[in-house]
Every structure is written in C-alpha cells, then in structure tokens.
Design a protein around this motif. Structure first.
Motif, short mmCIF file in Angstrom:
data_model
loop_
_atom_site.label_atom_id
_atom_site.label_comp_id
_atom_site.label_asym_id
_atom_site.label_seq_id
_atom_site.Cartn_x
_atom_site.Cartn_y
_atom_site.Cartn_z
N CYS A 5 -103.78 101.80 61.86
CA CYS A 5 -104.50 100.54 61.65
C CYS A 5 -106.00 100.77 61.73
O CYS A 5 -106.48 101.43 62.65
CB CYS A 5 -104.05 99.54 62.70
SG CYS A 5 -105.06 98.04 62.72
N CYS A 8 -107.41 98.73 65.18
CA CYS A 8 -107.07 99.11 66.55
C CYS A 8 -106.51 100.52 66.68
O CYS A 8 -106.32 101.00 67.79
CB CYS A 8 -106.09 98.09 67.16
SG CYS A 8 -104.40 98.31 66.57
N CYS A 33 -100.35 94.87 61.22
CA CYS A 33 -100.34 95.70 62.43
C CYS A 33 -99.62 94.95 63.55
O CYS A 33 -99.95 93.81 63.85
CB CYS A 33 -101.77 96.04 62.85
SG CYS A 33 -101.84 96.94 64.42
N CYS A 36 -102.57 94.45 66.62
CA CYS A 36 -103.74 93.55 66.49
C CYS A 36 -103.57 92.51 65.39
O CYS A 36 -104.40 91.64 65.24
CB CYS A 36 -105.01 94.37 66.26
SG CYS A 36 -105.16 95.00 64.58
ZN LIG Z 1 -104.12 97.06 64.56
#
Ligand SMILES: [Zn+2]
Length: 315
Positions: A5, A8, A33, A36
């Motif tokens: 991701c 994050c 994701c 996050c």
């Molecule tokens: Zn993420």
C-alpha cells in the motif's frame, strides 16, 4: 506479484471493484488496503499506458472526471465560481503572497489568483495545457511531471494541487515532494474526488439494473457516474481513490496540520440542462446532496482541504 500500500506500506490489499477500467487491451481492478482503506488500481498501469492517457485529447475525455461535456478550455466561466470560492478560503487563512500550482491544466486557477494579486507559477504535465497557460494567458508555467527532482529550489506561501493526487503513481511521494515547495508554516491546498470510495458509488452500483431500466444509459448520466454502458470502458486515469480519512492520514504523515475540509457533490453538466421529470428530480437530488455535504458535513463526491506545513517540519 503485488506492491504494498502506498499510504501505510501494508501488504493487505483486497478486491473492491473488479474490472473497473480497461486501456490498450489491459484490464484493471480496484483494491482496498485492509489496514488504512486507501483504494488503489491493480495491476499498476505501465509507464507507456500512462503516457498514452495524457495526449492532447485528455481535456476532452477525462477532464473533470467526465462531469462536463465541454472541454476545459471552454469552461472558464463555470470554473471561475469554483476557483473564486477556493481562493476566498485560502485568503481567509493567508495574506496574498506567492502561489505555486502543481498540475495547473490550462492555467485558469493561476490566472484568477494573479488577477487577485498573487505572484503565481505552475507546472503542467500536458503540452496543450502548459502551452495554453503560457501563450494564451501569459503565465509562468513549465511542462513537467510531478514529483520532479529538478524543480528549482523555491518555497511558496501556498501550493495548490487540484485533482492531481489521484493521477500520480505514488501519492506518498508526491505529498513528500510538496514539503520542499511549501515554506514552513505555509499552506498546501489539495482537492481530490472522493466519489468512487463513497456510499453513493456503492449504492448506485447495487441499483444499477434499475437505473439502466429507467433509461439513464441513454442520457450519459451513468457514464458520468462511472458506470459505462455495455461495450464501453473507462480508462485508468485515477490510480487511487481517496476518502477524507485516507487523505488526512497522508497529509499528516508528512508534517501537515489539517486545518479545514470542504466536501461537495458536483452535478454533471448534462443534468443541469436536462429536461424531463426524472432528470429534474435527479438534478434536485444532486443539489440536496451538495448542500448536505457543504452544510451538514455529509459525505461528498470530492473534497478540498487546506493544511499547514508545520514550522518545525524538515523539508
Ligand atoms: Zn494502507
């Protein structure tokens, strides 16, 4: 083969919408994701695929996310109101000074800011946009992608990027790069669409057979809402889909203090001019949702955020 991701770093992407986009024979999904909730296109389109999206037709095809049938270059009057309101909000927080725009299209926002006394500069990825800004409007605009490590070292009181972040390969790298353009204590203004990662999109998706039955395909409304008709496709212009929470996390990660956010529900041009009872009802519904987003803080279809780079932030 999966990339982590961008926001994050987690390796926990799950399917959100399959077969959302197609371009040059390739098909693309949206993944979310699990940590996050940032939504991202997978597989990531190649450099060649992305380059071919931003040719001279771009401003006729994707500009304003298909909301307007007009090209950007014919939309100055319509954009003036929107840009004026944004400048009002900026000027309520910062005295008129220097302003840099990342991805300035044909330069209309910069022109309006210059008319109001700002010292303006900008960059734009498309040749047609950069040329219009320079030659038609006389603006100091260079044709460049962003981030670009060869950008001159200069810091600005305000940096604006409108409808750019969802197009770049790494929003994290882009926001990190803005910290070298904004002076410590200065403002970063970011506008992104929030529609595809919203309750509106998910609800419409569920009701799609009913909407098709009402004949909305013919009016072009469904395409503007990112539901192309059978046999048509959308191109992967937007590599990321944000919601207010993911955008906030991204800005705070790189030392920005979140000052304010304004959500709106933009109405497709076609509806504003359409006749017929159904279209009039839909037009009123868009107006009601827009007022709900603006005055009651309900979810919108896009959001514009003003954030301040912390004075102790290292750029
Ligand atoms: Zn993420």
């Amino acid at each position: 083969m999966s990339a982590p991701c961008d926001l994050c770093g987690a390796d926990d992407l799950r399917a959100y919408v399959t077969d959302m986009y197609a371009h040059a024979g390739a098909h693309y999904d949206l993944h979310r994701c699990g940590r996050c909730s940032l939504v991202q296109v997978r597989p990531a389109p190649s450099e060649e695929a992305i380059a071919s999206l931003y040719d001279d037709d771009y401003f006729d095809e994707d500009y304003d996310s298909c909301l307007s049938a007009d090209s950007y270059f014919d939309s100055f009057d319509r954009l003036l109101e929107r840009y004026g309101r944004l400048l009002d909000r900026i000027e309520a927080r910062a005295p008129v000074g220097s302003l840099f725009e990342i991805g300035c299209a044909g330069g209309y926002f910069l022109k309006l800011a210059r008319d109001r006394g700002w010292k303006v500069r900008g960059i734009e990825i498309t040749e047609i946009g950069a040329r219009h800004a320079r030659e038609t409007l006389g603006l100091d605009v260079e044709r460049r992608a962003f981030p670009d490590p060869s950008l001159p070292e200069e810091r600005f009181d305000v940096v604006y990027m409108g409808h750019v972040l969802e197009h770049v390969r790494s929003p994290a790298a882009a926001i990190e790069a803005t910290t070298r353009l904004v002076r410590p204590g200065g403002l970063l203004v970011v506008e992104v669409p929030t529609y595809v990662d919203s309750v509106y999109f998910r609800t419409l998706r569920l009701g799609l057979p009913v909407l098709r039955g009402l004949g909305l395909d013919a009016s072009g409304l469904l395409r503007a809402l990112k539901f192309p008709a059978e046999g048509e496709t959308l191109s992967p212009y937007h590599l990321y889909e944000f919601r207010v929470r993911t955008l906030r996390r991204l800005l705070e990660r790189f030392g920005y203090e979140w000052l304010e956010a304004e959500s709106r529900v933009p109405k497709p041009d076609g509806l504003a001019e359409a006749r017929g009872a159904l279209n009039r009802a839909l037009s009123l519904a868009f107006d009601a949702l827009d007022q709900g987003a603006l005055r009651l803080g309900l979810p919108g279809g896009n959001v514009s955020v003003i954030a301040r780079l912390r004075a102790d932030s290292e750029g």
